[in-house]
Each structure stands twice: as C-alpha cells, then as structure tokens.
Design a protein around this motif. Sequence first.
Motif, PDB file in Angstrom:
ATOM      1  N   SER A 295       0.857  -1.181   0.000  1.00 24.16           N
ATOM      2  CA  SER A 295       0.000   0.000   0.000  1.00 24.16           C
ATOM      3  C   SER A 295       0.896   1.235   0.000  1.00 24.16           C
ATOM      4  O   SER A 295       1.703   1.389   0.911  1.00 24.16           O
ATOM      5  N   PRO A 296       0.759   2.045  -1.013  1.00 21.11           N
ATOM      6  CA  PRO A 296      -0.077   1.920  -2.202  1.00 21.11           C
ATOM      7  C   PRO A 296       0.513   0.880  -3.151  1.00 21.11           C
ATOM      8  O   PRO A 296       1.681   0.515  -3.049  1.00 21.11           O
ATOM      9  N   GLN A 297      -0.342   0.432  -4.083  1.00 17.77           N
ATOM     10  CA  GLN A 297       0.105  -0.567  -5.042  1.00 17.77           C
ATOM     11  C   GLN A 297      -0.664  -0.400  -6.343  1.00 17.77           C
ATOM     12  O   GLN A 297      -1.856  -0.119  -6.344  1.00 17.77           O
ATOM     13  N   LEU A 298       0.041  -0.602  -7.443  1.00 23.98           N
ATOM     14  CA  LEU A 298      -0.557  -0.546  -8.775  1.00 23.98           C
ATOM     15  C   LEU A 298      -0.322  -1.893  -9.445  1.00 23.98           C
ATOM     16  O   LEU A 298       0.799  -2.396  -9.443  1.00 23.98           O
ATOM     17  N   LEU A 299      -1.401  -2.464  -9.998  1.00 23.95           N
ATOM     18  CA  LEU A 299      -1.303  -3.723 -10.735  1.00 23.95           C
ATOM     19  C   LEU A 299      -1.833  -3.515 -12.141  1.00 23.95           C
ATOM     20  O   LEU A 299      -2.765  -2.734 -12.349  1.00 23.95           O
ATOM     21  N   LEU A 300      -1.256  -4.227 -13.077  1.00 26.57           N
ATOM     22  CA  LEU A 300      -1.764  -4.272 -14.436  1.00 26.57           C
ATOM     23  C   LEU A 300      -2.181  -5.707 -14.708  1.00 26.57           C
ATOM     24  O   LEU A 300      -1.371  -6.630 -14.593  1.00 26.57           O
TER      25      LEU A 300
END
Length: 129
Positions: free
Chosen positions: A100-105
């Motif tokens: 956190s925070p986290q970005l996924l594709l």
Amino acid sequence: MSLFNSLFGNSEEKKVTTSKINWIPLTNLDQLNEIVALSNEKPIAIFKHSTRCSISRFALKQFENEYALEDKVDAYFLDLIEYRDVSNEIANRFQVVHQSPQLLLIKNGQSVYDASHDAIDAGDLVERL
C-alpha cells in the motif's frame, strides 16, 4: 476568513478533487471476476490506496498527474481500508504481495506488472501495455 484558515484551510470546507482518470470504484469481490474476464479484451489497472497514509496519497496524486492512458486501460480504484477483503483477495488471486499503495496491471486474467510506493509510475505502466 481568518489567517489560520487561509493558510491551512477550514475543516468544514469539503475539498473537491478532480482526476483525469475515470476511476471505477472497486468495492466487492464479484468485480474481481469481471476484471479477469474484461482483461482478456483490454488491460485493467488496479490502484490500491490507503486513505490513512500520506505516502499513498502522494503516490496517487503523482500517478494521476502522469497518467495519459485514457481509453487504453480501464482503471479501478480500491480504498483498501474500507474494502480490506477485496485487497486480500487481489493478493491471493493475482499472486502478488500486498502493498500500500500498489498498482497492478491485469492482462489475460493475470497480473503482468505490480509496483508499490515510489516505484508507481504511469510511464512504466504504458511500457507494459
């Protein structure tokens, strides 16, 4: 308005935030099945955000400022404090360590990219499309 309020804002005033990203709120586990299915047609970005963390707030603002993917990606936004069960299932289903925070594709039902904290970069996301 007092000097204090002009410097720090009035706690009674509501801040209106605008984003050039058309966020889709991620609020329930059923949406994860939809995301997996949709990701076979179009890449899906999931931004996991902690509303209690200043680092998360900074990463979100930086990402929103750099974002230029309009119609290339559907972008989901998860308030992981409010929807912790969804956050936990994302980690389990896409086999990523919770951050956190986290970005996924998500592409073709799988996480092909994830980044957290200061590694979150809209440019990196573009490169992985």
